[in-house]
Design an enzyme around this catalytic site. Structure first.
Site, PDB file in Angstrom:
ATOM      1  N   LYS A 187       0.822  -1.203   0.000  1.00 47.36           N
ATOM      2  CA  LYS A 187       0.000   0.000   0.000  1.00 47.36           C
ATOM      3  C   LYS A 187       0.866   1.267   0.000  1.00 47.36           C
ATOM      4  O   LYS A 187       2.073   1.208   0.191  1.00 47.36           O
ATOM      5  CB  LYS A 187      -0.941  -0.016   1.209  1.00 47.36           C
ATOM      6  CG  LYS A 187      -1.886  -1.226   1.212  1.00 47.36           C
ATOM      7  CD  LYS A 187      -2.756  -1.262  -0.021  1.00 47.36           C
ATOM      8  CE  LYS A 187      -3.907  -2.248   0.044  1.00 47.36           C
ATOM      9  NZ  LYS A 187      -3.549  -3.653  -0.079  1.00 47.36           N
TER      10      LYS A 187
HETATM   11  C1  LIG Z   1      -9.800  -3.661  -1.556  1.00 49.37           C
HETATM   12  C2  LIG Z   1      -9.158  -4.240  -0.339  1.00 49.37           C
HETATM   13  N1  LIG Z   1      -9.861  -4.253   0.798  1.00 49.37           N
HETATM   14  C3  LIG Z   1      -9.331  -4.737   1.948  1.00 49.37           C
HETATM   15  C4  LIG Z   1      -8.063  -5.253   1.988  1.00 49.37           C
HETATM   16  C5  LIG Z   1      -7.551  -5.827   3.256  1.00 49.37           C
HETATM   17  O1  LIG Z   1      -6.473  -5.152   3.793  1.00 49.37           O
HETATM   18  P1  LIG Z   1      -5.461  -5.902   4.774  1.00 49.37           P
HETATM   19  O2  LIG Z   1      -4.601  -6.802   3.949  1.00 49.37           O
HETATM   20  O3  LIG Z   1      -4.689  -4.792   5.419  1.00 49.37           O
HETATM   21  O4  LIG Z   1      -6.276  -6.663   5.752  1.00 49.37           O
HETATM   22  C6  LIG Z   1      -7.291  -5.261   0.816  1.00 49.37           C
HETATM   23  C7  LIG Z   1      -5.926  -5.793   0.858  1.00 49.37           C
HETATM   24  O5  LIG Z   1      -5.153  -5.769  -0.045  1.00 49.37           O
HETATM   25  C8  LIG Z   1      -7.850  -4.749  -0.378  1.00 49.37           C
HETATM   26  O6  LIG Z   1      -7.157  -4.733  -1.530  1.00 49.37           O
END
Ligand SMILES: Cc1ncc(COP(=O)(O)O)c(C=O)c1O
Length: 389
Positions: A187
């Site tokens: 990210k």
């Molecule tokens: C669109 C989207 N939502 C939620 C998430 C979840 O984030 P995390 O990996 O920090 O739990 C991601 C992770 O890449 C994502 O791409």
């Protein structure tokens, strides 16, 4: 190395500098490893960067989404509108409540949740909408908020890709009821794993804070400091979602560089755009007016009618030329769980199903050199030209 002596360009490399490394070492030496002063500072800094009232740090974007749905009162049997063009996390958190994620198709060009398809998915059980700002481009929040107001639905934004971003001058993180960010390794800013929920509502912020650490009245930081006390009360069976000070130490330093990281991503996107937009056989991402795009992803679409190569072989051809690429996303309705549990068919989501055959995410991150960018552009152009009908 391939025949052109080009070193492999990975799909992503995080940018971690000496500031992050020193900050982690200082934290390790401080004696306080779990949630403590660094997390509190990261929350304050993030709230001030976004311009929101409350920011609650957690250990993933998924945890932020889960806590957000809990805070607005999602219950068993409720329905929540979720775009099919997203990652597993957006829908799975709805299922944690034994509620139903109701999938909705995307716009064919931005790949964002299509607002014109939301109303037909709303029933008497619908409680919330989770717009996902795909690739970092904000959804049509004006229309989505209008629908939400009309049907009294909560809006929980999945802004995993959307730091920093804005829609019609409003910063993402201040628009919907609760906004959830991710600090996963790829990210804009990273803490390795981590997330943040922002809101203007102090009750929801308190609830998320409490539920992020076992549903107890105050966190370990309060309990073990000199002015703290041993006493605590459990108000709800909560979760173990707290961020560590080690991760926050990285986040504090990364946040200071967020604008620079964003500018670098934007410049790469503009370079790709300038050089690939007129290439027959390929479509570059569509950008709506009046949005600030975070450029977490740069997703091109193959014009399959003009090419003799499919998406799978195109990615293989990029790999053979030492370029890492990816696909965002395999739409949820095509996964066995969602297909078999809810009976979804590809034809129910014509835009996402068609896009899935065409999308390729190209490398885009601040550590890319000018030569890397040039090489990606020339290689993509070469493969397209080689396979044009
Ligand atoms: C669109 C989207 N939502 C939620 C998430 C979840 O984030 P995390 O990996 O920090 O739990 C991601 C992770 O890449 C994502 O791409």
């Amino acid at each position: 190395m391939n025949s052109t002596n080009q070193a492999f360009i990975p799909f992503h490399i995080p940018e971690i500098g000496e500031d992050e490394i020193s900050s982690v070492i200082e934290t390790l030496r401080s004696g306080w490893l779990t949630t403590g002063p660094k997390v509190k500072k990261f929350e304050r800094d993030f709230a001030s960067y976004i311009g929101c009232s409350h920011a609650v740090a957690v250990n993933s974007g998924t945890a932020a989404l889960h806590l957000a749905l809990d805070a607005v009162g999602i219950k068993e049997g409720d329905e929540v509108i979720v775009p099919t063009m997203t990652f597993a996390a957006t829908a799975e958190v709805v299922l944690y409540f034994k509620a139903k994620p109701v999938l909705v198709d995307c716009e064919h060009d931005t790949l964002n949740l299509d607002p014109s398809r939301i109303e037909s998915a709303i029933t008497s059980k619908t409680r919330a909408i989770i717009p996902v700002h795909f690739a970092g481009q904000p959804c049509d929040m004006n229309r989505i908020l209008e629908i939400a107001r009309q049907y009294r639905l909560k809006v929980i934004e999945d802004a995993a890709h959307a730091l920093p971003a804005s829609h019609h001058g409003r910063t993402i993180g201040t628009v919907g009821d609760i906004t959830c960010f991710s600090f996963y390794a790829t990210k804009t800013i990273t803490t390795g794993e981590g997330g943040m929920a922002t809101t203007e509502n102090s009750e929801w912020a308190e609830r998320m804070q409490m539920m992020s650490l076992h549903g107890i009245s105050h966190d370990a930081w309060n309990r073990y400091t000199e002015e703290g006390s041993w006493y605590y009360e459990i108000f709800n069976p909560g979760f173990k979602y707290n961020l560590t000070d080690i991760a926050a130490a990285i986040g504090i330093e990364q946040l200071k560089k967020c604008d620079r990281f964003h500018q670098a991503r934007q410049q790469i996107a503009m370079r790709y755009h300038d050089c690939l937009a007129d290439l027959p056989g390929l479509q570059v991402p569509t950008c709506r007016p009046d949005v600030q795009h975070a450029w977490h992803l740069y997703v091109v679409q193959l014009d399959l009618e003009q090419l003799r190569i499919d998406r799978r072989d195109f990615i293989k051809a990029l790999k053979a030329e030492n370029i890492g690429a990816s696909v965002h996303f395999i739409p949820l309705h095509l996964h066995p769980f969602y297909r078999d549990s809810f009976g979804y068919e590809p034809a129910d989501f014509p835009n996402a199903s068609a896009a899935y055959e065409r999308i390729i995410s190209l490398p885009i991150y601040p550590k890319m050199t000018e030569a890397d960018i040039e090489y990606v552009i020339s290689t993509v152009s070469k493969i397209v030209k080689q396979h044009r009908r």
